[in-house]
Write a protein that holds these residues in place. Structure first.
Motif, mmCIF file in Angstrom:
data_model
loop_
_atom_site.group_PDB
_atom_site.id
_atom_site.type_symbol
_atom_site.label_atom_id
_atom_site.label_comp_id
_atom_site.label_asym_id
_atom_site.label_seq_id
_atom_site.Cartn_x
_atom_site.Cartn_y
_atom_site.Cartn_z
ATOM 1 N N ARG A 80 -13.403 38.578 91.890
ATOM 2 C CA ARG A 80 -12.763 39.713 92.557
ATOM 3 C C ARG A 80 -11.514 40.167 91.811
ATOM 4 O O ARG A 80 -11.282 41.366 91.637
ATOM 5 C CB ARG A 80 -12.411 39.365 94.003
ATOM 6 N N TYR A 96 -12.970 41.741 88.340
ATOM 7 C CA TYR A 96 -13.941 42.838 88.334
ATOM 8 C C TYR A 96 -13.906 43.718 89.583
ATOM 9 O O TYR A 96 -14.613 44.716 89.640
ATOM 10 C CB TYR A 96 -15.359 42.286 88.149
ATOM 11 N N GLY A 97 -13.166 43.338 90.601
ATOM 12 C CA GLY A 97 -13.062 44.173 91.786
ATOM 13 C C GLY A 97 -13.973 43.729 92.919
ATOM 14 O O GLY A 97 -14.832 42.860 92.780
ATOM 15 N N PHE A 98 -13.764 44.402 94.055
ATOM 16 C CA PHE A 98 -14.455 44.023 95.282
ATOM 17 C C PHE A 98 -15.947 44.321 95.227
ATOM 18 O O PHE A 98 -16.768 43.513 95.651
ATOM 19 C CB PHE A 98 -13.817 44.749 96.477
ATOM 20 N N ARG A 99 -16.335 45.504 94.723
ATOM 21 C CA ARG A 99 -17.750 45.883 94.718
ATOM 22 C C ARG A 99 -18.604 44.918 93.920
ATOM 23 O O ARG A 99 -19.683 44.519 94.367
ATOM 24 C CB ARG A 99 -17.914 47.298 94.173
ATOM 25 N N THR A 100 -18.163 44.564 92.750
ATOM 26 C CA THR A 100 -18.922 43.626 91.917
ATOM 27 C C THR A 100 -19.013 42.271 92.597
ATOM 28 O O THR A 100 -20.083 41.648 92.610
ATOM 29 C CB THR A 100 -18.253 43.479 90.528
ATOM 30 N N THR A 101 -17.909 41.830 93.178
ATOM 31 C CA THR A 101 -17.917 40.545 93.878
ATOM 32 C C THR A 101 -18.881 40.575 95.055
ATOM 33 O O THR A 101 -19.650 39.636 95.260
ATOM 34 C CB THR A 101 -16.504 40.197 94.373
ATOM 35 N N PHE A 102 -18.856 41.670 95.813
ATOM 36 C CA PHE A 102 -19.752 41.807 96.959
ATOM 37 C C PHE A 102 -21.212 41.759 96.511
ATOM 38 O O PHE A 102 -22.032 41.039 97.102
ATOM 39 C CB PHE A 102 -19.460 43.121 97.700
ATOM 40 N N PHE A 103 -21.547 42.494 95.472
ATOM 41 C CA PHE A 103 -22.915 42.514 94.949
ATOM 42 C C PHE A 103 -23.342 41.127 94.483
ATOM 43 O O PHE A 103 -24.445 40.658 94.810
ATOM 44 C CB PHE A 103 -23.019 43.527 93.803
#
Length: 148
Positions: free
Chosen positions: A82, A85-92
């Protein structure tokens, strides 16, 4: 008699030191893994045996790298992903991890059903009983109990 006792003590010390490594090495020898090994062996024979060397090296490097990252930062893998790379990548990636874990859990219970059917136990009894034991260990058990 003391020679036998000394020998026994040395073996027990050796097993105490090596034991966790043996357990860790056998982590992936589950129902899905055994099925995959059997199918790959039947199809390819010994022709893929050479891949054990680079795979082992890669596993050692990844294990060491992840352990060092955890010790140095004090954070888990999701936190580090996170931050970088950020929240979206972590969520995916966490959704993909959830799907992979779900598939692994299903294969474990399928292996339990298959193994117990060999012993004449119905899968309709074995799977819920196994699920209850796992649930009880997770919810009621302590780390020390589960480790033992």
């Amino acid at each position: 008699m003391t020679l036998l006792r000394k020998w026994k003590t040395q073996i027990l010390i050796f097993l105490a030191v090596v034991g966790p490594g043996i357990i860790t090495a056998n982590v992936d020898n589950d129902a899905g893994g055994i099925l995959t090994y059997s199918q790959a062996g039947a199809k390819f024979g010994y022709s893929l045996l050479w891949t054990l060397v680079p795979i082992t090296v890669a596993l050692i490097v990844v294990q060491e790298m992840v352990a060092r990252m955890g010790v140095v930062t004090g954070k888990g893998l999701a936190d580090l992903i996170r931050e970088e790379y950020g929240f979206r990548t972590t969520f995916f990636l966490m959704i993909l991890l959830l799907v992979a874990d779900l598939g692994n859990t299903i294969s474990e219970f399928a292996g339990l059903a298959s193994g117990m059917s060999v012993l004449g136990v119905s899968r309709y009894l074995a799977v819920p009983a196994g699920a209850f034991v796992v649930w009880a260990l997770v919810v009621r058990g302590t780390y020390r109990t589960v480790e033992s």
